[in-house]
Scaffold this active site. Structure first.
Site, short mmCIF file in Angstrom:
data_model
loop_
_atom_site.label_atom_id
_atom_site.label_comp_id
_atom_site.label_asym_id
_atom_site.label_seq_id
_atom_site.Cartn_x
_atom_site.Cartn_y
_atom_site.Cartn_z
N CYS A 13 7.25 -4.88 1.40
CA CYS A 13 6.30 -5.67 2.20
C CYS A 13 6.84 -7.03 2.63
O CYS A 13 6.54 -7.47 3.75
CB CYS A 13 4.97 -5.78 1.46
SG CYS A 13 4.12 -4.17 1.42
N ASP B 208 1.17 -9.88 -1.33
CA ASP B 208 0.79 -8.84 -2.31
C ASP B 208 1.03 -9.19 -3.78
O ASP B 208 1.54 -8.35 -4.55
CB ASP B 208 1.53 -7.52 -1.98
CG ASP B 208 1.14 -6.95 -0.62
OD1 ASP B 208 0.34 -7.56 0.09
OD2 ASP B 208 1.67 -5.87 -0.27
N LYS C 63 -4.42 -5.18 4.28
CA LYS C 63 -3.63 -4.22 5.08
C LYS C 63 -3.54 -2.90 4.34
O LYS C 63 -3.69 -2.85 3.12
CB LYS C 63 -2.25 -4.80 5.35
CG LYS C 63 -1.49 -5.11 4.08
CD LYS C 63 -0.18 -5.78 4.36
CE LYS C 63 0.59 -6.05 3.10
NZ LYS C 63 0.93 -4.84 2.32
C1 VGL Z 1 4.18 -2.32 -1.25
C2 VGL Z 1 4.78 -0.15 -1.57
C3 VGL Z 1 3.51 0.28 -1.24
C4 VGL Z 1 4.58 -3.76 -1.28
C5 VGL Z 1 2.90 -1.93 -0.90
O1 VGL Z 1 3.70 -4.64 -1.42
O2 VGL Z 1 5.80 -4.03 -1.15
N1 VGL Z 1 5.11 -1.43 -1.56
N2 VGL Z 1 2.58 -0.62 -0.92
#
Ligand code: VGL
Ligand code: ZN
Length: 202
Positions: free
Chosen positions: A152, A9, A107
């Site tokens: 994540c 991410d 995702k």
């Molecule tokens: C994430 C919160 C919501 C992350 C993704 O990538 O850690 N955290 N969506």
């Protein structure tokens, strides 16, 4: 030993000025790019929510970002709207070498379930397909970096260890949100699951 680099991410919304900015999220991009050269496979994950996703506080009357609610699959932190499919904020950081990726796994696209882990949605049973990809490529060892360390990256690393992969997290190439002690809990949880935490080579 053959290993895959899993980059979690590294998207605009998780970098400074993004919708769910992780402090210093952009500081890891250069060294993460450098790690790509040594990996047999490079896999990027991309948080990829439909508008109105159930993990957004804006989807629940009277709720604010960072409130906790009970979902059918367990407790869920509510987030500011972020990483909406096709939006600018969902794009990878401009300097990330996304062209090096063998696989990009998206995702969080199911409106009713959040998905922190690269392996399973937050119900812990719905697979993303990444396990099969890695196994059919003969990859047993994973090096993980990215955002956010306590959400994540943590969920991905623990799931991978439970699935029997060798997992190392380079904590110096991650950054955390750190909500109510979530970072300390994540580090403990990863260690307990057998994840190797490495602070880098200085
Ligand atoms: C994430 C919160 C919501 C992350 C993704 O990538 O850690 N955290 N969506
Ligand atoms: Zn998300």
């Amino acid at each position: 030993m053959a290993h895959a680099l899993i980059v979690i991410d590294v998207q605009k919304d998780f970098c400074p000025e993004g919708a769910l900015a992780v402090p210093e999220g952009d500081a890891i991009v250069g060294p993460v790019n450098a790690l790509m050269t040594d990996a047999e496979a490079v896999i990027l994950t991309q948080d990829w929510h439909p508008a109105g996703h159930s993990s957004f506080a804006s989807s629940h009357v009277g709720k604010s970002p960072y409130d906790l609610i009970d979902m059918p699959y367990g407790p869920q932190v509510l987030w500011p709207d972020h990483c909406i499919q096709g939006s600018l904020g969902a794009q990878f950081h401009r300097e990330l070498h996304a062209d090096r990726a063998d696989l990009i796994i998206r995702k969080g696209y199911n409106p009713a379930i959040d998905s922190y882990s690269a392996f399973f949605e937050n119900d812990h049973v719905t697979p993303t397909g990444l396990e099969g990809y890695l196994r059919t490529r003969g990859i047993d060892n994973l090096l993980m970096v990215g955002l956010a360390l306590d959400f994540c990256v943590n969920f991905s690393a623990v799931d991978a260890a439970k699935l029997g992969f060798g997992v190392t997290v380079r904590t110096d190439l991650c950054r955390a949100i750190d909500l109510d002690g979530s970072l300390a809990a994540a580090l403990d949880g990863m260690r307990a699951a057998g994840v190797v935490l490495e602070a880098g080579h200085g």
